[in-house]
Scaffold this motif. Structure first.
Motif, PDB file in Angstrom:
ATOM      1  N   GLN A 138       0.819  -1.214   0.000  1.00 42.32           N
ATOM      2  CA  GLN A 138       0.000   0.000   0.000  1.00 42.32           C
ATOM      3  C   GLN A 138       0.852   1.264   0.000  1.00 42.32           C
ATOM      4  OE1 GLN A 138      -3.339  -0.239  -0.397  1.00 42.32           O
ATOM      5  NE2 GLN A 138      -2.879  -2.428  -0.548  1.00 42.32           N
ATOM      6  N   HIS A 139       2.144   1.116  -0.134  1.00 36.72           N
ATOM      7  CA  HIS A 139       3.014   2.296  -0.103  1.00 36.72           C
ATOM      8  C   HIS A 139       2.646   3.248  -1.230  1.00 36.72           C
ATOM      9  CE1 HIS A 139       6.554   4.859  -0.042  1.00 36.72           C
ATOM     10  NE2 HIS A 139       6.912   4.302   1.109  1.00 36.72           N
ATOM     11  N   GLU A 140       2.587   4.525  -0.907  1.00 35.01           N
ATOM     12  CA  GLU A 140       2.130   5.535  -1.865  1.00 35.01           C
ATOM     13  C   GLU A 140       2.993   5.607  -3.125  1.00 35.01           C
ATOM     14  OE1 GLU A 140       2.460   9.262   0.178  1.00 35.01           O
ATOM     15  OE2 GLU A 140       4.634   9.128   0.439  1.00 35.01           O
ATOM     16  N   ASP A 141       4.271   5.224  -2.992  1.00 32.69           N
ATOM     17  CA  ASP A 141       5.176   5.342  -4.129  1.00 32.69           C
ATOM     18  C   ASP A 141       5.378   4.032  -4.876  1.00 32.69           C
ATOM     19  OD1 ASP A 141       6.483   7.242  -5.584  1.00 32.69           O
ATOM     20  OD2 ASP A 141       8.279   7.333  -4.333  1.00 32.69           O
ATOM     21  N   LEU A 142       4.665   2.984  -4.457  1.00 35.16           N
ATOM     22  CA  LEU A 142       4.794   1.672  -5.096  1.00 35.16           C
ATOM     23  C   LEU A 142       3.475   1.162  -5.673  1.00 35.16           C
ATOM     24  CD1 LEU A 142       7.007  -0.181  -2.438  1.00 35.16           C
ATOM     25  CD2 LEU A 142       7.777   0.917  -4.549  1.00 35.16           C
ATOM     26  N   VAL A 143       2.370   1.520  -5.045  1.00 35.81           N
ATOM     27  CA  VAL A 143       1.091   0.875  -5.336  1.00 35.81           C
ATOM     28  C   VAL A 143       0.698   0.989  -6.813  1.00 35.81           C
ATOM     29  CG1 VAL A 143      -0.263   2.919  -4.670  1.00 35.81           C
ATOM     30  CG2 VAL A 143      -1.279   0.618  -4.518  1.00 35.81           C
ATOM     31  N   ASP A 144       1.000   2.104  -7.452  1.00 35.26           N
ATOM     32  CA  ASP A 144       0.602   2.276  -8.856  1.00 35.26           C
ATOM     33  C   ASP A 144       1.444   1.448  -9.821  1.00 35.26           C
ATOM     34  OD1 ASP A 144      -1.412   4.022  -8.176  1.00 35.26           O
ATOM     35  OD2 ASP A 144      -0.198   5.820  -8.492  1.00 35.26           O
ATOM     36  N   ASN A 145       2.578   0.921  -9.344  1.00 34.35           N
ATOM     37  CA  ASN A 145       3.456   0.148 -10.226  1.00 34.35           C
ATOM     38  C   ASN A 145       3.368  -1.354  -9.991  1.00 34.35           C
ATOM     39  OD1 ASN A 145       4.409   2.368 -11.562  1.00 34.35           O
ATOM     40  ND2 ASN A 145       6.443   2.360 -10.663  1.00 34.35           N
ATOM     41  N   LEU A 146       2.487  -1.804  -9.132  1.00 37.75           N
ATOM     42  CA  LEU A 146       2.381  -3.235  -8.873  1.00 37.75           C
ATOM     43  C   LEU A 146       1.785  -3.949 -10.086  1.00 37.75           C
ATOM     44  CD1 LEU A 146       1.196  -3.426  -5.148  1.00 37.75           C
ATOM     45  CD2 LEU A 146       3.513  -3.277  -6.096  1.00 37.75           C
ATOM     46  N   TRP A 147       2.390  -5.085 -10.411  1.00 36.99           N
ATOM     47  CA  TRP A 147       1.870  -5.923 -11.493  1.00 36.99           C
ATOM     48  C   TRP A 147       0.474  -6.408 -11.164  1.00 36.99           C
ATOM     49  CZ3 TRP A 147       1.209 -11.488 -11.111  1.00 36.99           C
ATOM     50  CH2 TRP A 147       0.840 -12.090 -12.314  1.00 36.99           C
ATOM     51  N   GLN A 148      -0.361  -6.465 -12.182  1.00 41.22           N
ATOM     52  CA  GLN A 148      -1.714  -6.982 -12.029  1.00 41.22           C
ATOM     53  C   GLN A 148      -1.900  -8.152 -12.981  1.00 41.22           C
ATOM     54  OE1 GLN A 148      -4.477  -3.728 -12.555  1.00 41.22           O
ATOM     55  NE2 GLN A 148      -3.751  -2.639 -10.752  1.00 41.22           N
ATOM     56  N   ASN A 149      -2.217  -9.301 -12.420  1.00 44.21           N
ATOM     57  CA  ASN A 149      -2.443 -10.506 -13.205  1.00 44.21           C
ATOM     58  C   ASN A 149      -3.720 -10.335 -14.025  1.00 44.21           C
ATOM     59  OD1 ASN A 149      -2.914 -13.055 -14.209  1.00 44.21           O
ATOM     60  ND2 ASN A 149      -2.559 -14.121 -12.280  1.00 44.21           N
ATOM     61  N   PRO A 150      -3.619 -10.230 -15.342  1.00 41.05           N
ATOM     62  CA  PRO A 150      -4.809  -9.940 -16.145  1.00 41.05           C
ATOM     63  C   PRO A 150      -5.820 -11.082 -16.159  1.00 41.05           C
ATOM     64  CG  PRO A 150      -2.952 -10.479 -17.568  1.00 41.05           C
ATOM     65  CD  PRO A 150      -2.408 -10.382 -16.171  1.00 41.05           C
ATOM     66  N   ALA A 151      -5.373 -12.282 -15.775  1.00 39.59           N
ATOM     67  CA  ALA A 151      -6.277 -13.436 -15.817  1.00 39.59           C
ATOM     68  C   ALA A 151      -6.915 -13.723 -14.465  1.00 39.59           C
ATOM     69  CB  ALA A 151      -5.520 -14.671 -16.301  1.00 39.59           C
ATOM     70  N   GLU A 152      -6.663 -12.858 -13.485  1.00 38.90           N
ATOM     71  CA  GLU A 152      -7.162 -13.123 -12.134  1.00 38.90           C
ATOM     72  C   GLU A 152      -8.060 -11.985 -11.675  1.00 38.90           C
ATOM     73  OE1 GLU A 152      -7.510 -15.803  -9.066  1.00 38.90           O
ATOM     74  OE2 GLU A 152      -6.111 -16.051 -10.754  1.00 38.90           O
ATOM     75  N   ILE A 153      -9.204 -12.340 -11.097  1.00 38.23           N
ATOM     76  CA  ILE A 153     -10.111 -11.360 -10.486  1.00 38.23           C
ATOM     77  C   ILE A 153      -9.757 -11.270  -9.009  1.00 38.23           C
ATOM     78  CG2 ILE A 153     -12.503 -10.771  -9.957  1.00 38.23           C
ATOM     79  CD1 ILE A 153     -13.306 -12.456 -12.407  1.00 38.23           C
ATOM     80  N   PRO A 154      -9.352 -10.108  -8.517  1.00 38.76           N
ATOM     81  CA  PRO A 154      -8.883 -10.030  -7.128  1.00 38.76           C
ATOM     82  C   PRO A 154      -9.995 -10.251  -6.108  1.00 38.76           C
ATOM     83  CG  PRO A 154      -9.042  -7.833  -8.088  1.00 38.76           C
ATOM     84  CD  PRO A 154      -9.275  -8.796  -9.207  1.00 38.76           C
ATOM     85  N   ASN A 155      -9.626 -10.980  -5.073  1.00 38.66           N
ATOM     86  CA  ASN A 155     -10.466 -11.128  -3.875  1.00 38.66           C
ATOM     87  C   ASN A 155     -11.815 -11.796  -4.130  1.00 38.66           C
ATOM     88  OD1 ASN A 155      -8.464  -9.650  -2.378  1.00 38.66           O
ATOM     89  ND2 ASN A 155      -9.342  -7.751  -3.180  1.00 38.66           N
ATOM     90  N   ASP A 156     -11.894 -12.648  -5.155  1.00 38.57           N
ATOM     91  CA  ASP A 156     -13.159 -13.364  -5.357  1.00 38.57           C
ATOM     92  C   ASP A 156     -13.089 -14.799  -4.845  1.00 38.57           C
ATOM     93  OD1 ASP A 156     -11.551 -14.561  -7.250  1.00 38.57           O
ATOM     94  OD2 ASP A 156     -12.974 -14.374  -8.909  1.00 38.57           O
ATOM     95  N   GLY A 157     -11.926 -15.182  -4.295  1.00 40.75           N
ATOM     96  CA  GLY A 157     -11.775 -16.523  -3.735  1.00 40.75           C
ATOM     97  C   GLY A 157     -11.739 -17.625  -4.765  1.00 40.75           C
ATOM     98  N   ILE A 158     -11.468 -17.284  -6.035  1.00 38.92           N
ATOM     99  CA  ILE A 158     -11.463 -18.264  -7.124  1.00 38.92           C
ATOM    100  C   ILE A 158     -10.126 -18.207  -7.846  1.00 38.92           C
ATOM    101  CG2 ILE A 158     -12.573 -18.962  -9.294  1.00 38.92           C
ATOM    102  CD1 ILE A 158     -15.133 -17.598  -8.281  1.00 38.92           C
ATOM    103  N   ASP A 159      -9.624 -19.370  -8.212  1.00 40.85           N
ATOM    104  CA  ASP A 159      -8.404 -19.447  -9.015  1.00 40.85           C
ATOM    105  C   ASP A 159      -8.804 -19.282 -10.478  1.00 40.85           C
ATOM    106  OD1 ASP A 159      -5.956 -19.910 -10.124  1.00 40.85           O
ATOM    107  OD2 ASP A 159      -5.847 -22.037  -9.598  1.00 40.85           O
ATOM    108  N   ASN A 160      -8.993 -18.033 -10.903  1.00 40.45           N
ATOM    109  CA  ASN A 160      -9.567 -17.755 -12.218  1.00 40.45           C
ATOM    110  C   ASN A 160      -8.719 -18.271 -13.369  1.00 40.45           C
ATOM    111  OD1 ASN A 160     -10.175 -14.960 -10.419  1.00 40.45           O
ATOM    112  ND2 ASN A 160     -11.961 -15.941 -11.356  1.00 40.45           N
TER     113      ASN A 160
END
Length: 519
Positions: A138-160
């Motif tokens: 959650q660091h203000e200078d890191l959060v915008d650069n975190l990789w996002q897995n395009p095949a995964e829906i966050p926090n839905d409890g499913i291995d998408n």
């Protein structure tokens, strides 16, 4: 006096023991199905670390059960090794800085005029994988650069994406088996050097302003193997799908290790660097925070003989080694200025950071910047031959160092990281290949077991020089060719060790080259 400290710290290293998880065993080489069928007394749990490599972690009720199982598994041809907690390259911080002098000293701002990280000219989103002890996501200078897995829906409890990791949206915490990261100063500081958001009027600037950061929290050797398998899987998906899936991971950062240990003791861990290289990933690894020669006293992983790893020592403001940095003329490639670094810390804080842990990210970050080089030939190579593209980047970094006389006999390159010179070296390398007026029509056999032949033709009479190099840039062989052309030259390879080599044609400057694999 370095010989004196080598002896003293060598004795200390012999007495120092890493924390071994005595009831756990990493098994490789006989297949997970065979391992599952074996009756092993006291076995409590099996955990697959890599399906593709048949690597399994076994947990036993007692250490006696574990050692009995190891003997049984060895008898059927398995490779067994201990699972131990790795040491993170921690040291007390050096003097605090209100700025980042190392970036200016390395002339990195000149690279930012060319590429700041993010998407390459060919549209690939550069990703850096960081294995470390924890991160403030959650660091203000890191959060915008975190990789996002395009095949995964966050926090839905499913291995998408059905990869065995539920909600792995920006990475994975392997010790806790959860996507939630534990905040930690070491990992947060390493990450800030690599990729704190730049030019945003907040905090500090990472070497890469906008490249994506894949965060992989690790603690043990088993975690490292599983994390590297995760990285390989993501890059392989990217390669196989032409960028439609997975992640374009170009580098991993390893600011951790086992002091006084050899790669031979951890073969399953050590082999991962070549496996990552095969799909196009380089690793920058910090060497030990000891004043000793790792070629003599050992270090893991920097003593692993992979062409896809760059071993990094810690340098001071003069480019010389700090008193706490190890060296190795065979195993450690170059130095980088870890001392005096200033980076992100948990809870939106900032502060000083040093040691070899801070040195490696400068090299990792440079790798990522070089992937932004606009050379069309290089960008085609990234898609068609990712391993050769990775080796080109490595060669550009190793052979562009700033020479430092005091490092000549201590490090393989004899110098300190020079990112702008590396970019210029990429310009030169991109001018190689099949240039106008020259035709390379044969190099074979390739891969080669003994000797091989290199054939070329040109429009001029010569003279031409055929030179053979290893990946560190050492010239191993040279022969002179004059007309008549075309020419067919035998390259003596039988006595050379297994590895990747480069053969080039020169007419006073490099005009053509090819890669060659010795088996």
């Amino acid at each position: 006096m370095k010989w004196f400290y080598s002896i003293v710290f060598g004795l200390i290293g012999c007495l120092h023991a890493q924390t071994e998880l005595k009831n756990e065993l990493i098994v490789h080489g006989i297949g997970t199905e065979v391992t599952a069928r074996l009756v092993l007394d006291g076995l409590l749990e099996k955990q697959t670390l890599s399906k593709t490599q048949d690597i399994t972690l076994l947990r036993f009720a007692t250490s006696a059960d574990r050692y009995q199982a190891e003997r049984q598994l060895n008898s059927v041809g398995a490779t067994c090794q201990s699972n131990v907690e790795v040491d993170f390259r921690r040291e007390p911080n050096d003097d605090l800085y209100q700025q980042q002098p190392n970036l200016e000293r390395l002339d990195i701002p000149r690279l930012w005029d060319q590429f700041q990280g993010g998407q390459t000219a060919s549209g690939r989103e550069v990703v850096i994988a960081i294995l470390d002890s924890g991160f403030d996501t959650q660091h203000e200078d890191l959060v915008d650069n975190l990789w996002q897995n395009p095949a995964e829906i966050p926090n839905d409890g499913i291995d998408n994406d059905d990869n065995g990791f539920v909600d792995d949206f920006s990475g994975w915490n392997f010790p806790a088996e959860t996507p939630q990261q534990t905040s930690d100063t070491h990992g947060t500081s390493v990450t800030g050097i690599l990729g704190a958001r730049g030019d945003n009027q907040i905090g500090v600037s990472g070497i890469n302003w906008r490249s994506k950061l894949m965060l992989l929290q690790i603690s043990t050797v088993a975690d490292i193997i599983a994390a590297y398998d995760y990285v390989i899987t993501q890059r392989s998906l990217y390669n196989d799908s032409n960028g439609e899936a997975g992640a374009f991971i170009v580098a991993t950062n390893a600011s951790f290790g086992l002091e006084g240990q050899s790669c031979n003791a951890y073969p399953t861990w050590g082999m991962q660097y070549d496996r990552m290289g095969e799909v196009g990933i380089l690793t920058a690894a910090s060497t030990a925070n000891r004043e000793w020669d790792v070629d003599e006293f050992g270090d893991m992983p920097t003593t692993c003989p992979s062409d896809f790893m760059i071993g990094v020592a810690n340098s001071d403001e003069q480019g010389e080694l700090t008193q706490s940095s190890a060296w190795g003329a065979e195993s450690v490639d170059l130095a980088a200025p870890g001392r005096g670094s200033f980076s992100t810390r948990p809870n939106n804080n900032y502060g000083g950071f040093g040691s070899t842990s801070a040195a490696a990210p400068y090299v990792t970050g440079t790798i990522a910047l070089l992937y932004g080089h606009p050379c069309e030939r290089f960008q085609r190579m990234v898609g068609e031959d990712p391993a050769s593209a990775a080796l080109m980047v490595r060669e550009a970094i190793i052979n562009s160092v700033q020479p430092v006389p005091e490092l000549r006999n201590l490090l393989a390159s004899g110098g300190e990281l020079a990112p702008w010179r590396a970019w210029q070296r990429m310009d030169i390398l991109c001018g190689q290949g099949q240039a106008d007026g020259i035709e390379i029509f044969d190099l074979g056999p390739n891969p080669v077991m003994a000797n091989t032949f290199f054939s070329f033709d040109t429009s001029g009479p010569g003279p031409y020089f055929i030179r053979l190099f290893d990946t560190v840039g050492r010239m191993l062989y040279e022969t002179r060719v004059i007309s008549p052309l075309p020419a067919r030259v035998e390259l003596p390879m039988s006595s050379l060790p297994v590895g990747v080599y480069r053969v080039g044609v020169y007419d006073g400057e490099e005009i053509s080259w090819r890669s060659l694999l010795k088996m």
